[in-house]
Design a protein around this motif. Sequence first.
Motif, PDB file in Angstrom:
ATOM      1  N   ASP A  75       0.832  -1.202   0.000  1.00  0.00           N
ATOM      2  CA  ASP A  75       0.000   0.000   0.000  1.00  0.00           C
ATOM      3  C   ASP A  75       0.867   1.253   0.000  1.00  0.00           C
ATOM      4  O   ASP A  75       0.648   2.184  -0.783  1.00  0.00           O
ATOM      5  N   LEU A  76       1.876   1.289   0.867  1.00  0.00           N
ATOM      6  CA  LEU A  76       2.748   2.461   0.962  1.00  0.00           C
ATOM      7  C   LEU A  76       3.533   2.689  -0.323  1.00  0.00           C
ATOM      8  O   LEU A  76       3.658   3.824  -0.797  1.00  0.00           O
ATOM      9  N   PHE A  77       4.062   1.615  -0.903  1.00  0.00           N
ATOM     10  CA  PHE A  77       4.805   1.752  -2.150  1.00  0.00           C
ATOM     11  C   PHE A  77       3.890   2.250  -3.274  1.00  0.00           C
ATOM     12  O   PHE A  77       4.246   3.157  -4.029  1.00  0.00           O
ATOM     13  N   THR A  78       2.691   1.672  -3.349  1.00  0.00           N
ATOM     14  CA  THR A  78       1.735   2.083  -4.389  1.00  0.00           C
ATOM     15  C   THR A  78       1.290   3.531  -4.188  1.00  0.00           C
ATOM     16  O   THR A  78       1.144   4.281  -5.159  1.00  0.00           O
ATOM     17  N   LEU A  79       1.076   3.915  -2.933  1.00  0.00           N
ATOM     18  CA  LEU A  79       0.694   5.299  -2.646  1.00  0.00           C
ATOM     19  C   LEU A  79       1.787   6.264  -3.090  1.00  0.00           C
ATOM     20  O   LEU A  79       1.506   7.322  -3.672  1.00  0.00           O
ATOM     21  N   GLU A  91      -4.057  -3.394  -5.548  1.00  0.00           N
ATOM     22  CA  GLU A  91      -5.374  -3.125  -6.132  1.00  0.00           C
ATOM     23  C   GLU A  91      -6.202  -2.159  -5.289  1.00  0.00           C
ATOM     24  O   GLU A  91      -6.933  -1.331  -5.814  1.00  0.00           O
ATOM     25  N   TRP A  92      -6.049  -2.229  -3.979  1.00  0.00           N
ATOM     26  CA  TRP A  92      -6.861  -1.382  -3.089  1.00  0.00           C
ATOM     27  C   TRP A  92      -6.534   0.104  -3.286  1.00  0.00           C
ATOM     28  O   TRP A  92      -7.436   0.937  -3.405  1.00  0.00           O
ATOM     29  N   THR A  93      -5.253   0.415  -3.300  1.00  0.00           N
ATOM     30  CA  THR A  93      -4.849   1.817  -3.478  1.00  0.00           C
ATOM     31  C   THR A  93      -5.224   2.313  -4.871  1.00  0.00           C
ATOM     32  O   THR A  93      -5.675   3.456  -5.026  1.00  0.00           O
ATOM     33  N   TRP A  94      -5.030   1.453  -5.883  1.00  0.00           N
ATOM     34  CA  TRP A  94      -5.391   1.842  -7.249  1.00  0.00           C
ATOM     35  C   TRP A  94      -6.880   2.124  -7.347  1.00  0.00           C
ATOM     36  O   TRP A  94      -7.295   3.107  -7.977  1.00  0.00           O
ATOM     37  N   THR A  95      -7.708   1.317  -6.711  1.00  0.00           N
ATOM     38  CA  THR A  95      -9.160   1.525  -6.746  1.00  0.00           C
ATOM     39  C   THR A  95      -9.538   2.851  -6.100  1.00  0.00           C
ATOM     40  O   THR A  95     -10.358   3.615  -6.641  1.00  0.00           O
ATOM     41  N   GLN A  96      -8.934   3.144  -4.952  1.00  0.00           N
ATOM     42  CA  GLN A  96      -9.239   4.397  -4.257  1.00  0.00           C
ATOM     43  C   GLN A  96      -8.949   5.597  -5.143  1.00  0.00           C
ATOM     44  O   GLN A  96      -9.791   6.498  -5.288  1.00  0.00           O
ATOM     45  N   TYR A  97      -7.785   5.625  -5.763  1.00  0.00           N
ATOM     46  CA  TYR A  97      -7.415   6.802  -6.550  1.00  0.00           C
ATOM     47  C   TYR A  97      -8.045   6.805  -7.947  1.00  0.00           C
ATOM     48  O   TYR A  97      -8.141   7.860  -8.572  1.00  0.00           O
ATOM     49  N   THR A  98      -8.492   5.662  -8.422  1.00  0.00           N
ATOM     50  CA  THR A  98      -9.259   5.648  -9.671  1.00  0.00           C
ATOM     51  C   THR A  98     -10.621   6.304  -9.448  1.00  0.00           C
ATOM     52  O   THR A  98     -11.094   7.095 -10.278  1.00  0.00           O
ATOM     53  N   TYR A 116     -11.798   0.842   6.178  1.00  0.00           N
ATOM     54  CA  TYR A 116     -11.850   2.279   5.905  1.00  0.00           C
ATOM     55  C   TYR A 116     -10.669   3.008   6.541  1.00  0.00           C
ATOM     56  O   TYR A 116     -10.345   4.136   6.160  1.00  0.00           O
ATOM     57  N   TYR A 117     -10.072   2.361   7.525  1.00  0.00           N
ATOM     58  CA  TYR A 117      -8.857   2.913   8.150  1.00  0.00           C
ATOM     59  C   TYR A 117      -7.778   3.169   7.099  1.00  0.00           C
ATOM     60  O   TYR A 117      -7.037   4.147   7.171  1.00  0.00           O
ATOM     61  N   ARG A 118      -7.700   2.277   6.106  1.00  0.00           N
ATOM     62  CA  ARG A 118      -6.682   2.415   5.063  1.00  0.00           C
ATOM     63  C   ARG A 118      -6.881   3.690   4.250  1.00  0.00           C
ATOM     64  O   ARG A 118      -5.913   4.268   3.732  1.00  0.00           O
ATOM     65  N   LEU A 119      -8.131   4.111   4.096  1.00  0.00           N
ATOM     66  CA  LEU A 119      -8.400   5.323   3.324  1.00  0.00           C
ATOM     67  C   LEU A 119      -7.793   6.541   4.006  1.00  0.00           C
ATOM     68  O   LEU A 119      -7.317   7.464   3.338  1.00  0.00           O
ATOM     69  N   LEU A 120      -7.816   6.543   5.330  1.00  0.00           N
ATOM     70  CA  LEU A 120      -7.203   7.648   6.078  1.00  0.00           C
ATOM     71  C   LEU A 120      -5.694   7.673   5.851  1.00  0.00           C
ATOM     72  O   LEU A 120      -5.097   8.735   5.653  1.00  0.00           O
ATOM     73  N   LEU A 121      -5.068   6.495   5.848  1.00  0.00           N
ATOM     74  CA  LEU A 121      -3.627   6.424   5.610  1.00  0.00           C
ATOM     75  C   LEU A 121      -3.256   6.947   4.228  1.00  0.00           C
ATOM     76  O   LEU A 121      -2.180   7.526   4.037  1.00  0.00           O
ATOM     77  N   ASN A 122      -4.125   6.734   3.252  1.00  0.00           N
ATOM     78  CA  ASN A 122      -3.820   7.110   1.867  1.00  0.00           C
ATOM     79  C   ASN A 122      -4.217   8.541   1.522  1.00  0.00           C
ATOM     80  O   ASN A 122      -4.099   8.950   0.364  1.00  0.00           O
TER      81      ASN A 122
END
Length: 569
Positions: free
Chosen positions: A352-356, A389-396, A518-524
């Motif tokens: 997640d961090l690398f993708t972000l 995939e999770w980070t990509w989905t959020q920013y897409t 949803y915690y991950r969304l805050l991190l990103n």
Amino acid sequence: MEKDIKQVLLALAIGIATAILVDTTPSVTNVHPWITIGRVTYLVMEPYSYTGSSSLDICITIILLLSASLLLVKKNRVLTLLPTGLAGLIMVYTQHVLLAYIMAWITMLIYSLQAIRIWGSTPVTYGITGLLGGLGAYKVFYVLSRITTGYYPIATTPVWLDLIINYYSWPLIPASITATALISLYLVLARTLGLDALPRKIHGWLHGHIWPGRARDRGKLLLLFSLSLSLFLGVMPFIPSINPVGRPITTDYIYYYNWLKEALQNGVGQVMLAHSDRPLYILLLYTAMIISGASPSTVSALQDIILFPLYTLSTYLLARRAINKRIAGYAALMAASSPILTSYAYGGFQADLFTLSITFIALSMILGEEKTMCAVGLALLGTTMLLHEWTWTQYTIILGAYAVATAIRAWRRKESLGWQWRMITLYLAVAVPLDLLKTAVFGLYSSARVVAIMSHSSSLMGFGDALHFYTTLYTGGSLDNTLFYILALPGVFVVHPLILVATGLSLITTLIPYNIMYYRLLLNTPLPLLAGYTVSRMGRGLRILVSLEMIGLALLRILSFIPGLSLTW
């Protein structure tokens, strides 16, 4: 000169009285905070007292407040002394410690407001910022001393005080996050519908009254310092003096270790297919392991040494485009010392961090003025669907919402849509079907599965309980940093609309107590960009003190995550 001396003495009296009240109130009210030591989170039950007696603590506080009242006396001498007198009478004649504490708190607030009315905000500002800077400087000294000499300084008061301040100021975290989310969405809506007048007035008022200062451009110097700090935070857990066994501090270490071990035994392709939400990241780790000759354990444990500086650098690059070059260095500093980074340190989430980080770099290219760079940025962004995939989905979703808002704004203003919008729309038209196609053909993870998981309720907690769990307990309480969220709030008035969409959508979803993910969304969320703007607008002294507190808390948090390490507190 006499006025200056009185201001300093008043700041000291109010500041020390406040410190004693904040420090000892839990023992009087029987309210207990959480603390993480040796990577274990404890509920603190032991009461704390400066003198060993709550009664004596409150007597000392009353004496300090009496001194403050004498410094404030000009007119209405009786009214000025009355609050302190009441607190003293309650203590002497009723021996009711809790009631005396309540009266002392009221007295302290009255004197603070009176000081502001008479002399301006200088004494109170000195007291608050001096306390912050002192705590930050002590935490830096404490951690460095622990690492270099193994010596345990007497850390009881500063660490406990910091713990209690975070505990009692916690309501400001949901308040700040909610305000940041709602204001971001309002600004997006105002820009889309042509209601820009009020946001412009607020921005001008903030610049003229709250943060009239303007820091000099020290972007490259701050970037170098921030990269060094983030690198040190990545290396710090493995310094032999504090972690002689070399135990990893991240939760996800064991997963990557097992995956890399399996890749050596059965082939990396099989592991990539089995964990198809991050196949490219697994391949990168496997390649690094083969080239370096390192063991699966070493590669899994040391990822943060590369990822932390990369996140700091990507925040700097995005801030240059989303705000301006002068702010970018402060954004990098906030990224390196942010609770977001310490949360990654505890939880892992390395893919997640690398993708972000790659996403931030890609967005910095997309927001540029060159078509070629925009195309490269979109292509880079496309690869992140194979990184995580999770980070990509959020920013897409964020990019899609931004494209829709931009189209509505252009339609209302009867303007033509620029080449940047057309390239983003083309990217979305190609990337989303391609993502679904890779699932249909190869059975890989897709954004549809991410959305389905995120739509499934897995939380029985309410709004307050969920956010309290995220920030104070989950990942060792690494997100419990009230100052950071307060610093982020004013930045919403200056960032690029795309960052506003990212901030608003991510934070508003985080506030829904529906799913732990949803915690991950805050991190990103790109909060360090917003916090960097606020810090850059401060005066030099306040800027240094706030930065010291952020750095000190980040160092102390990493230290507390080391398994088995005992701390004096």
